[in-house]
Design a protein around this motif. Structure first.
Motif, PDB file in Angstrom:
ATOM      1  N   GLU A 189      -1.668  -3.060  -9.082  1.00 20.46           N
ATOM      2  CA  GLU A 189      -1.914  -4.009  -7.999  1.00 20.46           C
ATOM      3  C   GLU A 189      -2.004  -3.358  -6.621  1.00 20.46           C
ATOM      4  O   GLU A 189      -1.985  -4.039  -5.617  1.00 20.46           O
ATOM      5  CB  GLU A 189      -0.821  -5.079  -7.999  1.00 20.46           C
ATOM      6  CG  GLU A 189      -0.831  -5.943  -9.237  1.00 20.46           C
ATOM      7  CD  GLU A 189       0.244  -7.005  -9.229  1.00 20.46           C
ATOM      8  OE1 GLU A 189       0.865  -7.236  -8.175  1.00 20.46           O
ATOM      9  OE2 GLU A 189       0.488  -7.599 -10.288  1.00 20.46           O
ATOM     10  N   LEU A 190      -2.112  -2.017  -6.582  1.00 18.05           N
ATOM     11  CA  LEU A 190      -2.287  -1.332  -5.298  1.00 18.05           C
ATOM     12  C   LEU A 190      -3.757  -0.991  -5.105  1.00 18.05           C
ATOM     13  O   LEU A 190      -4.404  -0.482  -6.007  1.00 18.05           O
ATOM     14  CB  LEU A 190      -1.461  -0.043  -5.248  1.00 18.05           C
ATOM     15  CG  LEU A 190       0.031  -0.200  -5.055  1.00 18.05           C
ATOM     16  CD1 LEU A 190       0.700   1.171  -5.035  1.00 18.05           C
ATOM     17  CD2 LEU A 190       0.346  -0.939  -3.778  1.00 18.05           C
ATOM     18  N   ASP A 191      -4.266  -1.256  -3.920  1.00 15.74           N
ATOM     19  CA  ASP A 191      -5.657  -0.936  -3.589  1.00 15.74           C
ATOM     20  C   ASP A 191      -5.640   0.112  -2.491  1.00 15.74           C
ATOM     21  O   ASP A 191      -5.511  -0.203  -1.313  1.00 15.74           O
ATOM     22  CB  ASP A 191      -6.387  -2.197  -3.125  1.00 15.74           C
ATOM     23  CG  ASP A 191      -7.840  -1.933  -2.750  1.00 15.74           C
ATOM     24  OD1 ASP A 191      -8.333  -0.818  -3.042  1.00 15.74           O
ATOM     25  OD2 ASP A 191      -8.473  -2.835  -2.185  1.00 15.74           O
ATOM     26  N   TRP A 192      -5.738   1.387  -2.878  1.00 13.14           N
ATOM     27  CA  TRP A 192      -5.675   2.479  -1.911  1.00 13.14           C
ATOM     28  C   TRP A 192      -6.982   2.659  -1.149  1.00 13.14           C
ATOM     29  O   TRP A 192      -7.071   3.504  -0.260  1.00 13.14           O
ATOM     30  CB  TRP A 192      -5.295   3.778  -2.605  1.00 13.14           C
ATOM     31  CG  TRP A 192      -3.875   3.768  -3.081  1.00 13.14           C
ATOM     32  CD1 TRP A 192      -3.455   3.659  -4.369  1.00 13.14           C
ATOM     33  CD2 TRP A 192      -2.692   3.843  -2.289  1.00 13.14           C
ATOM     34  NE1 TRP A 192      -2.081   3.669  -4.427  1.00 13.14           N
ATOM     35  CE2 TRP A 192      -1.587   3.788  -3.163  1.00 13.14           C
ATOM     36  CE3 TRP A 192      -2.452   3.953  -0.914  1.00 13.14           C
ATOM     37  CZ2 TRP A 192      -0.283   3.838  -2.713  1.00 13.14           C
ATOM     38  CZ3 TRP A 192      -1.140   4.012  -0.467  1.00 13.14           C
ATOM     39  CH2 TRP A 192      -0.073   3.947  -1.362  1.00 13.14           C
ATOM     40  N   SER A 193      -8.007   1.875  -1.457  1.00 15.83           N
ATOM     41  CA  SER A 193      -9.276   1.999  -0.730  1.00 15.83           C
ATOM     42  C   SER A 193      -9.128   1.513   0.708  1.00 15.83           C
ATOM     43  O   SER A 193      -9.974   1.787   1.549  1.00 15.83           O
ATOM     44  CB  SER A 193     -10.386   1.214  -1.437  1.00 15.83           C
ATOM     45  OG  SER A 193     -10.120  -0.179  -1.371  1.00 15.83           O
ATOM     46  N   ARG A 194      -8.076   0.787   1.008  1.00 18.05           N
ATOM     47  CA  ARG A 194      -7.848   0.284   2.358  1.00 18.05           C
ATOM     48  C   ARG A 194      -6.598   0.916   2.964  1.00 18.05           C
ATOM     49  O   ARG A 194      -5.804   0.252   3.603  1.00 18.05           O
ATOM     50  CB  ARG A 194      -7.698  -1.228   2.343  1.00 18.05           C
ATOM     51  CG  ARG A 194      -8.970  -1.886   1.889  1.00 18.05           C
ATOM     52  CD  ARG A 194      -8.837  -3.360   1.887  1.00 18.05           C
ATOM     53  NE  ARG A 194     -10.088  -3.925   1.387  1.00 18.05           N
ATOM     54  CZ  ARG A 194     -10.545  -5.080   1.743  1.00 18.05           C
ATOM     55  NH1 ARG A 194      -9.862  -5.823   2.580  1.00 18.05           N
ATOM     56  NH2 ARG A 194     -11.667  -5.520   1.266  1.00 18.05           N
TER      57      ARG A 194
END
Length: 119
Positions: free
Chosen positions: A99-104
């Motif tokens: 559930e982590l979105d490292w793109s941001r």
């Protein structure tokens, strides 16, 4: 426990918090005294202060512990690096769920020293 405490500290967060907070040692050599304020209610009051922008003295009595207790526990947990450990545990939990979105992701130059010289 009040509905406000349960909303600010849901069961899932409480389980993670209990993993990082050091065990409580209450020493009263003469006995007596007041019962220690609950950690969950105190955590909810700390979250309320952090998210509402109110001062420590403005902590509503609905949480239970008085503002000096809330502040003292915040300072104690800060010295014991509870917040850094909780942050890491939450990130690990979210990462394990995907559930982590490292793109941001953003890096602030205040937290990371800029390298000298060219790119």
């Amino acid at each position: 426990m009040t509905d406000l405490v349960e909303r600010l500290v849901p069961e899932e967060l409480w389980v993670l918090f209990r993993r990082v907070v050091p065990p409580t040692v209450v020493i009263r050599p003469q006995g007596g005294g007041r019962r220690r304020a609950g950690d969950r209610e105190t955590l909810a009051a700390i979250i309320f202060v952090a998210t509402s922008g109110c001062t420590w003295r403005q902590v509503p009595p609905v949480f239970g512990p008085a503002w000096p207790t809330v502040y003292r526990r915040f300072a104690q947990w800060s010295r014991e690096r509870v917040w850094a450990r909780l942050y890491r545990v939450i990130l690990d939990e979210l990462g394990a769920r995907g559930e982590l979105d490292w793109s941001r992701c953003a890096i602030d130059s205040v937290s990371l020293r800029a390298a000298k010289g060219g790119l």
